[in-house]
Design an enzyme around this catalytic site. Sequence first.
Site, PDB file in Angstrom:
ATOM      1  N   GLU A  83      99.744 -19.428  40.273  1.00 33.11           N
ATOM      2  CA  GLU A  83     100.176 -19.823  41.624  1.00 33.11           C
ATOM      3  C   GLU A  83     100.097 -21.337  41.757  1.00 33.11           C
ATOM      4  OE1 GLU A  83      98.210 -18.060  45.018  1.00 33.11           O
ATOM      5  OE2 GLU A  83      98.218 -16.083  44.072  1.00 33.11           O
ATOM      6  N   ARG A 112     105.733 -12.461  39.158  1.00 29.66           N
ATOM      7  CA  ARG A 112     104.379 -11.954  39.394  1.00 29.66           C
ATOM      8  C   ARG A 112     104.346 -11.247  40.747  1.00 29.66           C
ATOM      9  NH1 ARG A 112      99.087 -14.947  41.416  1.00 29.66           N
ATOM     10  NH2 ARG A 112      97.731 -13.154  41.213  1.00 29.66           N
ATOM     11  N   TYR A 141      95.837 -25.353  44.118  1.00 29.01           N
ATOM     12  CA  TYR A 141      96.457 -25.899  45.334  1.00 29.01           C
ATOM     13  C   TYR A 141      96.010 -27.340  45.598  1.00 29.01           C
ATOM     14  CZ  TYR A 141      98.488 -21.387  46.125  1.00 29.01           C
ATOM     15  OH  TYR A 141      99.247 -20.260  45.963  1.00 29.01           O
ATOM     16  N   HIS A 190      95.158  -7.641  44.605  1.00 26.73           N
ATOM     17  CA  HIS A 190      95.327  -8.888  45.360  1.00 26.73           C
ATOM     18  C   HIS A 190      94.826  -8.620  46.786  1.00 26.73           C
ATOM     19  CE1 HIS A 190      97.748 -12.836  45.394  1.00 26.73           C
ATOM     20  NE2 HIS A 190      97.148 -12.764  46.576  1.00 26.73           N
ATOM     21  N   ASN A 235      95.111 -20.465  39.636  1.00 25.69           N
ATOM     22  CA  ASN A 235      95.843 -20.810  40.858  1.00 25.69           C
ATOM     23  C   ASN A 235      95.326 -22.152  41.342  1.00 25.69           C
ATOM     24  OD1 ASN A 235      96.937 -18.284  40.598  1.00 25.69           O
ATOM     25  ND2 ASN A 235      95.980 -17.424  42.436  1.00 25.69           N
ATOM     26  N   GLU A 267      91.992 -14.091  42.309  1.00 25.70           N
ATOM     27  CA  GLU A 267      91.075 -14.959  43.051  1.00 25.70           C
ATOM     28  C   GLU A 267      89.839 -14.231  43.592  1.00 25.70           C
ATOM     29  OE1 GLU A 267      93.285 -16.944  46.128  1.00 25.70           O
ATOM     30  OE2 GLU A 267      94.526 -18.046  44.722  1.00 25.70           O
TER      31      GLU A 267
HETATM   32  O1  IFM Z   1      98.907 -16.751  49.937  1.00 24.35           O
HETATM   33  C1  IFM Z   1      97.803 -17.050  49.143  1.00 24.35           C
HETATM   34  C2  IFM Z   1      97.694 -16.045  48.008  1.00 24.35           C
HETATM   35  O2  IFM Z   1      97.618 -14.748  48.486  1.00 24.35           O
HETATM   36  C3  IFM Z   1      96.474 -16.323  47.181  1.00 24.35           C
HETATM   37  N1  IFM Z   1      96.437 -17.707  46.763  1.00 24.35           N
HETATM   38  C4  IFM Z   1      96.657 -18.716  47.752  1.00 24.35           C
HETATM   39  C5  IFM Z   1      97.921 -18.424  48.549  1.00 24.35           C
HETATM   40  C6  IFM Z   1      98.139 -19.510  49.621  1.00 24.35           C
HETATM   41  O3  IFM Z   1      97.073 -19.534  50.506  1.00 24.35           O
END
Ligand code: IFM
Length: 440
Positions: free
Chosen positions: A347, A73, A288, A117, A286, A162
């Site tokens: 992600e 990606r 985290y 992005h 994505n 995002e």
């Molecule tokens: O680096 C970023 C990415 O550009 C978008 N998603 C989260 C990642 C980590 O912060």
Amino acid sequence: MVLDDMLWGAASAAYQIEGAPDEDGKGPSIWDVFSHLPGHIRDGQNGDVACDHYHRWREDVELLAGLGVNAYRFSVSWPRVLPTGRGAVNHAGLDFYDRLVDALCERSIAPALTLFHWDLPQALEEKGGWLNRDTAAYFADYAGIVADRLADRVPLWITLNEPFVHMAYGYALGLHAPGHALLTDALPTAHHQLLAHGLAVRELRARNAGRVLLTNNCTPVWPASRAPEDLAAADAYDTLHNRLFNDPVLLGRYPDLSAYGTDLAPVVRDGDLELIAAPLDGLGVNYYNPTRIAAPDAPGLPFQDAGITGYPTTAFGWPVVPDGLRELLAGLRARYGPALPPIYVTENGCSQPDVPDERGTIDDRARIAYLDGHLAALDAARAEGVDVRGYFVWSLTDNFEWAEGHHQRFGLVHVDYATQRRTPKASYHWYREEIARRSG
Ligand code: IFM
């Protein structure tokens, strides 16, 4: 190129890796401008060189091949293709991505292309950026231009990355480019980005561009307590972070924004939601960490971040909660039911200090534990019936982490920014074995 049933990949984004901000006719993006203004980026850093990927892309493709991924990606820089965001095409910019796509295909790595992005052409920011509805139409034109050139070889397209984070950090809080701190007046940028997505889907479909996705940053929202005020605050945050960007795409309607004392009626026109809700081939997610939310102490927004304790943390200070990925995916399935298309985790990853030892090796065990835990959570979600078709580690290489500059390292591959030397970390070797085991 035909996609495998399950994609195992790594991800990147143009501004974070490419460098070469004005080479071969590229125009400035909002990040080129924002990062050069004092006080925006930690230690005054910028992405002028980043990983020098614009010149070292062949080496990065070899790293991908060595990793054994079946998908990569990356994002296209809009101002590299259209220096002022619209009008004359910069063919040298398109040529760069054309060569990259060919090199990936030669190694049987499926290109997964993100069109936006966060690096909006600065010329469009000067017309209002995403506060300006016209930006959506310019984006659709750009999507068509890129697809005219690459749709014959790119099997997976992601319109936006995002949009919540771009709205929140770029327009509401002023922490990212373009640096506006408008709080709830930033909300129209949500609609204009989603409209851009819908218009771009139409352009991509017209060119038989393969699978088309939108990538949202999603977080499970945990109320700080069962008190009604905390539950209401958590609901308000869930609305803003998750539902505002998933509901219109998957259900064709916006969630109730009354907790914010506003709605999107002034900017939504007839037909917009039909465009935004055009069927997709997948939802990019994505993930985290979860977010714990309490009622606010002070007037302003209807929530506050209550923080999460009791878990390990990344170098960024983000809590490591692998089961949050399972919780998130199961929650999406519960909320959207049959309206939920297949999921691609576009992600997932963590920043760690990653200091090379005296032999130059990087034994990033904490990253391996992070990825191992999240893959187990992915397996659990699949076992619960969630249709997951892809998983991409963020990120292939260490790169420019926005307002944090080069301070946060997310890569499977270490980058020495003084020499641009790439060194695969222990997690790179671990992920290669994991992919081989899972694909074998
Ligand atoms: O680096 C970023 C990415 O550009 C978008 N998603 C989260 C990642 C980590 O912060």
